[in-house]
Design an enzyme around this catalytic site. Sequence first.
Site, PDB file in Angstrom:
ATOM      1  N   ARG A  65     -39.127 -19.117  27.650  1.00  0.00           N
ATOM      2  CA  ARG A  65     -39.936 -18.020  28.192  1.00  0.00           C
ATOM      3  C   ARG A  65     -41.316 -17.946  27.547  1.00  0.00           C
ATOM      4  O   ARG A  65     -42.244 -17.409  28.139  1.00  0.00           O
ATOM      5  CB  ARG A  65     -39.182 -16.695  28.101  1.00  0.00           C
ATOM      6  CG  ARG A  65     -38.017 -16.617  29.087  1.00  0.00           C
ATOM      7  CD  ARG A  65     -37.331 -15.271  29.089  1.00  0.00           C
ATOM      8  NE  ARG A  65     -36.843 -14.864  27.800  1.00  0.00           N
ATOM      9  CZ  ARG A  65     -35.615 -15.073  27.334  1.00  0.00           C
ATOM     10  NH1 ARG A  65     -34.728 -15.699  28.086  1.00  0.00           N
ATOM     11  NH2 ARG A  65     -35.259 -14.651  26.137  1.00  0.00           N
ATOM     12  N   GLU A 102     -28.712 -16.743  12.395  1.00  0.00           N
ATOM     13  CA  GLU A 102     -27.731 -15.855  11.778  1.00  0.00           C
ATOM     14  C   GLU A 102     -26.391 -16.568  11.587  1.00  0.00           C
ATOM     15  O   GLU A 102     -25.732 -16.410  10.570  1.00  0.00           O
ATOM     16  CB  GLU A 102     -27.561 -14.610  12.646  1.00  0.00           C
ATOM     17  CG  GLU A 102     -26.743 -13.531  11.991  1.00  0.00           C
ATOM     18  CD  GLU A 102     -26.727 -12.254  12.805  1.00  0.00           C
ATOM     19  OE1 GLU A 102     -25.910 -11.396  12.469  1.00  0.00           O
ATOM     20  OE2 GLU A 102     -27.518 -12.123  13.762  1.00  0.00           O
TER      21      GLU A 102
END
Length: 178
Positions: A65, A102
């Site tokens: 994007r 993460e």
Amino acid sequence: MTETHADLDLRQHIRGIPDFPKPGILFYDISTLLRHGPAWRAAMERLAAVIRPYKPDLLAGIESRGFLVAAPLALELGLGFVMLRKPRKLPGATVGLDYALEYGTDRIEIQADAVAPGQRVVLLDDLLATGGTMAAGIGLLRQAGAEVPLVAALIELTFLGGRQRLDVPCETLLRYDD
């Protein structure tokens, strides 16, 4: 009365999609902004005004994007555009950077000849969340020889603290605090 680009409230053109891509996540969908010509134009004009003073030589977008933001903005500013992509998506020699997520790692790459040493490259994405990918993009551009005077995004999720992971100025058009 006709609304001008300067008057448009861009928040009205961002759709929140609950529980996407997984339960508990509110996804900020820019497709509604992209398909509204005047709002998309206003977003590009506003980002151009923020970026112009940094005098970049090129704009870079983060897959995928970020390409939607950086490419038309490069055209608006009369600049070139380079892509930071996932592994094995670019032809020719590449330079890559692995970075921590993460729960694991990821990698982004740029064509080895995409930037000349010392070129000023502003990095763009649609969204700044935790800042991991944006920080990796800064690192990759520097590894390729670029100077990164600024990063920018359409949306920032301020509650995730991504801005604190960046060591360059960061500009965003819309900030969501929860």
